[in-house]
Design a protein around this motif. Structure first.
Motif, PDB file in Angstrom:
ATOM      1  N   LYS A 263       0.866  -1.178  -0.072  1.00 31.13           N
ATOM      2  CA  LYS A 263       0.082   0.152   0.026  1.00 31.13           C
ATOM      3  C   LYS A 263       0.700   1.287  -0.036  1.00 31.13           C
ATOM      4  CE  LYS A 263      -2.051   0.980   3.920  1.00 31.13           C
ATOM      5  NZ  LYS A 263      -3.036   1.087   5.027  1.00 31.13           N
ATOM      6  N   ILE A 264       0.502   2.329  -0.609  1.00 28.58           N
ATOM      7  CA  ILE A 264       1.023   3.445  -0.766  1.00 28.58           C
ATOM      8  C   ILE A 264       0.081   4.577  -0.101  1.00 28.58           C
ATOM      9  CG2 ILE A 264       2.051   5.646  -2.072  1.00 28.58           C
ATOM     10  CD1 ILE A 264       3.104   3.458  -3.988  1.00 28.58           C
ATOM     11  N   GLU A 265       0.649   5.248   0.801  1.00 33.46           N
ATOM     12  CA  GLU A 265      -0.281   6.610   1.449  1.00 33.46           C
ATOM     13  C   GLU A 265       0.430   7.793   1.005  1.00 33.46           C
ATOM     14  OE1 GLU A 265      -2.212   5.724   5.408  1.00 33.46           O
ATOM     15  OE2 GLU A 265      -0.794   4.254   5.243  1.00 33.46           O
TER      16      GLU A 265
ATOM     17  N   ILE B 276       4.845  10.713   2.450  1.00 39.36           N
ATOM     18  CA  ILE B 276       4.496   9.417   1.653  1.00 39.36           C
ATOM     19  C   ILE B 276       4.868   8.262   2.478  1.00 39.36           C
ATOM     20  CG2 ILE B 276       5.038   8.048  -0.470  1.00 39.36           C
ATOM     21  CD1 ILE B 276       5.671  11.189  -1.834  1.00 39.36           C
ATOM     22  N   ILE B 277       4.055   7.075   2.622  1.00 36.01           N
ATOM     23  CA  ILE B 277       4.432   6.247   3.536  1.00 36.01           C
ATOM     24  C   ILE B 277       4.007   4.925   2.558  1.00 36.01           C
ATOM     25  CG2 ILE B 277       3.563   4.760   5.467  1.00 36.01           C
ATOM     26  CD1 ILE B 277       2.537   7.594   6.591  1.00 36.01           C
ATOM     27  N   ILE B 278       4.997   4.146   2.470  1.00 31.39           N
ATOM     28  CA  ILE B 278       4.820   2.721   1.852  1.00 31.39           C
ATOM     29  C   ILE B 278       4.664   1.683   2.922  1.00 31.39           C
ATOM     30  CG2 ILE B 278       6.223   1.260   0.175  1.00 31.39           C
ATOM     31  CD1 ILE B 278       7.179   3.688  -1.166  1.00 31.39           C
ATOM     32  N   THR B 279       3.818   0.987   2.791  1.00 29.91           N
ATOM     33  CA  THR B 279       3.591  -0.106   3.696  1.00 29.91           C
ATOM     34  C   THR B 279       3.868  -1.406   2.601  1.00 29.91           C
ATOM     35  OG1 THR B 279       1.547   0.857   4.727  1.00 29.91           O
ATOM     36  CG2 THR B 279       2.182  -1.771   5.008  1.00 29.91           C
TER      37      THR B 279
ATOM     38  N   VAL C 271       7.767   2.420   5.547  1.00 27.36           N
ATOM     39  CA  VAL C 271       8.864   3.175   5.215  1.00 27.36           C
ATOM     40  C   VAL C 271       8.180   4.477   4.833  1.00 27.36           C
ATOM     41  CG1 VAL C 271      10.805   3.531   3.531  1.00 27.36           C
ATOM     42  CG2 VAL C 271      10.050   1.088   4.391  1.00 27.36           C
ATOM     43  N   CYS C 272       8.724   5.518   5.279  1.00 29.44           N
ATOM     44  CA  CYS C 272       8.343   6.822   4.963  1.00 29.44           C
ATOM     45  C   CYS C 272       9.718   7.510   3.987  1.00 29.44           C
ATOM     46  CB  CYS C 272       8.718   7.918   6.346  1.00 29.44           C
ATOM     47  SG  CYS C 272       7.109   7.633   7.268  1.00 29.44           S
ATOM     48  N   VAL C 273       8.960   7.886   2.604  1.00 30.27           N
ATOM     49  CA  VAL C 273       9.733   7.823   1.587  1.00 30.27           C
ATOM     50  C   VAL C 273       9.799   9.693   1.501  1.00 30.27           C
ATOM     51  CG1 VAL C 273      10.039   7.948  -0.843  1.00 30.27           C
ATOM     52  CG2 VAL C 273       9.205   6.165   0.451  1.00 30.27           C
TER      53      VAL C 273
END
Length: 104
Positions: A51-53, A66-69, A76-78
């Motif tokens: 998931k990407i938030e 931007i938070i990638i699960t 991971v925060c990008v």
């Protein structure tokens, strides 16, 4: 019924807490609700995404997050300025536009 001083203390304490909660805490670094403490610009393979938030700036945080699960449930925060994540986001947006036009 005689006046009890501790009733006054309880009432004043309650009023103090209610008043404290009513004031906005803008600019309070300790009150920040940003979810990302540290960000990374390292590339993450799209095969690992679950998931990407994308959280836009607002009352909760002053910066875009931007938070990638990942599939292994790690988050991971990008860094939003990373070139590779900009490409990923634009590709996802173009895929969504194509999908919407096909549905109509």
């Amino acid at each position: 019924m005689p006046f009890k001083p501790h009733y006054l203390l309880v009432a004043l304490t309650l009023c103090w807490f209610v008043t404290l909660q009513a004031f906005p805490m803008i600019g309070c670094a300790a009150c920040s609700k940003c979810r990302c403490i540290r960000t990374s610009s390292d590339f993450i393979s799209p095969r690992l995404y679950h998931k990407i938030e994308i959280l836009t700036p607002g009352a909760h945080c002053r910066q875009t997050e931007i938070i990638i699960t990942k599939k292994d449930k790690a988050t991971v925060c990008v860094t939003p300025d990373a070139r590779w994540i900009k490409k990923v986001i634009s590709k996802l947006q173009s895929n969504n536009k194509k999908k919407r036009s096909a549905d109509v």
